[in-house]
Design an enzyme around this catalytic site. Structure first.
Site, mmCIF file in Angstrom:
data_model
loop_
_atom_site.group_PDB
_atom_site.id
_atom_site.type_symbol
_atom_site.label_atom_id
_atom_site.label_comp_id
_atom_site.label_asym_id
_atom_site.label_seq_id
_atom_site.Cartn_x
_atom_site.Cartn_y
_atom_site.Cartn_z
ATOM 1 N N HIS A 53 0.800 -1.230 0.000
ATOM 2 C CA HIS A 53 0.000 0.000 0.000
ATOM 3 C C HIS A 53 0.826 1.270 0.000
ATOM 4 O O HIS A 53 0.366 2.320 -0.421
ATOM 5 C CB HIS A 53 -1.066 -0.075 1.085
ATOM 6 C CG HIS A 53 -2.167 -0.984 0.671
ATOM 7 N ND1 HIS A 53 -2.183 -2.320 1.013
ATOM 8 C CD2 HIS A 53 -3.224 -0.791 -0.163
ATOM 9 C CE1 HIS A 53 -3.235 -2.888 0.436
ATOM 10 N NE2 HIS A 53 -3.886 -1.991 -0.276
ATOM 11 N N CYS A 65 -9.461 -3.112 -10.937
ATOM 12 C CA CYS A 65 -8.883 -1.943 -10.258
ATOM 13 C C CYS A 65 -7.539 -2.267 -9.609
ATOM 14 O O CYS A 65 -7.002 -1.462 -8.861
ATOM 15 C CB CYS A 65 -9.861 -1.390 -9.232
ATOM 16 S SG CYS A 65 -10.398 -2.604 -8.033
ATOM 17 N N GLU A 124 -11.087 -11.046 -5.607
ATOM 18 C CA GLU A 124 -9.697 -10.976 -5.154
ATOM 19 C C GLU A 124 -9.166 -12.329 -4.703
ATOM 20 O O GLU A 124 -8.000 -12.435 -4.318
ATOM 21 C CB GLU A 124 -9.586 -10.014 -3.966
ATOM 22 C CG GLU A 124 -10.046 -8.616 -4.285
ATOM 23 C CD GLU A 124 -9.672 -7.627 -3.201
ATOM 24 O OE1 GLU A 124 -8.683 -6.912 -3.387
ATOM 25 O OE2 GLU A 124 -10.381 -7.569 -2.174
ATOM 26 N N ASP A 161 -4.552 -8.562 -5.065
ATOM 27 C CA ASP A 161 -4.797 -9.661 -4.140
ATOM 28 C C ASP A 161 -5.036 -10.965 -4.885
ATOM 29 O O ASP A 161 -4.630 -12.030 -4.415
ATOM 30 C CB ASP A 161 -5.978 -9.331 -3.222
ATOM 31 C CG ASP A 161 -5.517 -8.470 -2.060
ATOM 32 O OD1 ASP A 161 -4.499 -8.825 -1.433
ATOM 33 O OD2 ASP A 161 -6.131 -7.425 -1.796
HETATM 34 C C1 PEP Z 1 -6.394 -5.309 -5.333
HETATM 35 O O1 PEP Z 1 -6.217 -6.149 -4.451
HETATM 36 O O2 PEP Z 1 -6.073 -5.476 -6.514
HETATM 37 C C2 PEP Z 1 -6.995 -4.011 -4.987
HETATM 38 C C3 PEP Z 1 -7.304 -3.143 -5.927
HETATM 39 O O3 PEP Z 1 -7.171 -3.721 -3.669
HETATM 40 P P1 PEP Z 1 -5.942 -3.302 -2.726
HETATM 41 O O4 PEP Z 1 -4.744 -3.077 -3.573
HETATM 42 O O5 PEP Z 1 -6.344 -2.076 -1.983
HETATM 43 O O6 PEP Z 1 -5.803 -4.495 -1.826
HETATM 44 MG MG MG Z 2 -7.181 -5.896 -2.563
#
Ligand code: PEP
Ligand code: MG
Length: 592
Positions: A191, A504, A433, A457
């Protein structure tokens, strides 16, 4: 002499500037020599004051944990260590005899003790090393003041170097202060990396031990396109990287010119292209970068940045309202809290060995309904200010969706009883995910209004590769056949029932993945704000008729590299070489 290091590129761009070392743990402190007796005395005083302050802190903690026997014992051991005369005289002697600063003397004394402990087999004694390190860190923090404070007061921008960075630390920093981020740990989808991309600053992660070599103030080159970091660069290296930076900036500026145009393939097919945001104020920039809506608002960052938000519905409401009003009538997908994994709050203490497999995301929300209710109330109240959608992270079963639906109905009725204005219950979607969600997608689709693939994920859980670990980062590959086959399954199953499906995860901004994602027939790509123009450029040079064939072919290939080569051959000479060539070359070099 310069030191060249190789890590994982986490946010593109090139920066050159002074390093700022954050997090003193296990880091060598810059040696500062003292010039005279007065300075020696002043350092001794500083050291004693830091000891006294640390003692006071530990005593306070000991009082707070007085009901917990084990906790008290641990703190008492630390107080004993702090008062250990041999440790105190060791540090004082270094200050006096070697004429060095107190910070340096403590760090060296600590280093020597920990070295000795590392040679001891006995696990109990080894365990004491943790206490020593903890005490040492406390003294150092008191000597240096908090670095976070120092960082906030910087007048010139720096390259932030750290062993690891908590998203909440990064979130508190401003773009003006940062030239780049370099960390030992973390992966390209951790993150902190995501934040760097949203701030538009270069980042390289997973360098393993850069923090050991860096000293604050030293010049650093950070090349976030290829994952290179150079400490103390020589003239040739500086010249090369200034040129690379210029070439990259020119390519980016050219691409930025197309921000106004819609995202449409060379054969005229419209693709929805939206933004991933972490902070509500980013919404103001979505249109400027050419996005048509928000495909992922990671709402947990509101709490990471403003811990009071945990218990304050108003803070959430204001954030959601701002985003919805700003984008109205464009769609805004607001993801519910995805805490846990690598995003923690003090109120969610987890001691799990595998936090990504543990208490995370929807699991925490459903187990802590009071927290979740606060968020859902704010969402329903804000819903009347725009075109909002709610999205649930880390779904593995349909019952989780149903539970949230019931909560939403109850909260809507509660708001009505209280006479508080609200919008209609927004469409409720889920993130795909986990392999469980892919293989069980037919069980989920009847209960959801839309889906969005979280490829970060999905890759982590499919390949069993921790997205934040530098040791396995070269195995983290969203173009692995096992991942792209799942994306194809999701796209097809959604199409069968005419369900809207987006993506995403960070894969959506990988130039070598975009042709495949479009070819699989996804409705939307949602990418970090600052990368929207690059993705739009890629969409404009591909043809739907061709990428469908490429995507089909990719499904028959044996490895991520084969797939990368296939896409590379298709897009080369259509897309800026500087971005494409390097991504491709680096990845092929890095893999076996
Ligand atoms: C993902 O897991 O691809 C996602 C968009 O969520 P995050 O990166 O916040 O876990
Ligand atoms: Mg995620």
């Amino acid at each position: 002499m310069s030191i060249r290091l190789k890590g994982t590129p986490a946010s593109p761009g090139v920066s050159i500037g002074p390093a700022f070392l954050l997090n003193i743990e296990e880091i060598r402190i810059q040696k500062r020599n003292l010039r005279n007796k007065e300075e020696v005395e002043a350092e001794l005083d500083r050291f004693r004051a830091a000891l006294a302050h640390t003692r006071m802190e530990l005593e306070q903690i000991s009082d707070q944990v007085s009901d917990i026997i084990e906790g008290r014992q641990l703190i008492e051991v630390q107080i004993l260590l702090l008062n250990d005369p041999s440790m105190i005289s060791d540090v004082e002697n270094r200050i006096r005899n070697e004429q060095v600063s107190a910070d340096y003397a403590v760090s060296r004394a600590l280093y020597d003790v920990l070295e000795r402990f590392s040679l001891i087999e006995d696990s109990y004694i080894k365990g004491r090393a943790i206490d020593i390190r903890d005490v040492g860190k406390r003294i150092m923090a008191n000597l240096m003041g908090t670095e976070q404070e120092a960082l906030l007061n910087l007048t010139n921008p720096v390259v932030l170097v750290s062993r690891d960075l908590d998203p909440s630390q990064t979130a508190g920093l401003s773009r003006k202060q940062l030239l780049g981020i370099v960390t030992d740990l973390g992966g390209s989808t951790s993150h902190t990396a995501i934040l760097a991309r949203s701030m538009g600053i270069p980042a390289v992660v997973a360098l393993k031990d850069v923090a050991k070599y860096v000293v604050t103030g030293q010049t650093v080159i950070i090349d976030g396109i290829h994952g290179n970091v150079i400490l103390n660069p020589n003239d040739d290296e500086l010249e090369y990287y200034y040129k690379l930076k210029e070439r990259y900036n020119i390519a980016e500026a050219e691409i930025a010119l197309n921000a106004e145009n819609p995202a449409v393939t060379a054969d005229g097919i419209d693709i929805e292209l939206s933004a991933n945001i972490e902070f509500s104020l980013e919404a103001d920039q979505v249109r400027r970068f050419g996005g048509n809506g928000i495909g992922l608002f990671r709402t947990e960052f509101i709490m990471l940045l403003t811990p009071e938000a945990e218990d304050d519905e108003e803070i959430h409401y204001r954030a959601y309202r701002h985003v919805l009003e700003t984008l109205n009538p464009d769609p805004v997908i607001i993801r519910t809290l995805d805490l846990g994994g690598d995003k923690f709050l003090d109120s969610i203490p987890t001691k799990e060995k595998n936090p990504f497999l543990g208490w995370r995301a929807i699991r925490i929300c459903l187990d802590r309904p009071e927290k979740f209710t606060r968020q859902l109330r704010a969402l329903l109240r804000a819903a009347r200010h725009g075109n909002g959608r709610i999205m649930l992270p880390m779904i593995t079963g349909y019952d989780q969706i149903l539970q949230v639906r019931v909560m939403l109905e109850d909260i809507a009725a509660e708001l009505d009883r209280e006479g508080i204005p609200r919008g209609e219950i927004p469409p409720l979607g889920i993130m795909i995910e986990t392999p469980a969600a892919v293989l069980g997608i037919d069980l989920l689709l009847p209960h959801t209004d839309f889906v969005s693939i979280g490829s970060n994920d999905l890759t982590q859980y499919t390949l069993a590769v921790d997205r934040g670990s530098p040791y396995v980062s070269k195995l983290f590959d969203s173009l692995h056949p096992a991942v792209i086959r799942q994306i194809d399954i999701v796209a097809r199953k959604c199409k069968e029932v005419e369900q809207w499906v987006g993506i995403c995860g960070q894969m959506a901004n990988n130039p070598l993945a975009i042709p495949l994602l479009v070819g699989f027939g996804l409705n939307e790509l949602s990418v970090p704000l600052t990368l929207i123009p690059d993705v739009k450029e890629m969409i404009s040079v591909i043809r739907m008729s061709e990428v469908k064939t490429i995507a089909k072919k990719a499904l028959t290939m044996k490895s991520g590299n084969e797939i990368r080569n296939l896409v590379f051959d298709y897009v080369k000479s259509r897309y800026p070489e500087i971005i494409l060539d390097e991504i491709h070359r680096e990845r092929n070099d890095g893999e076996n």
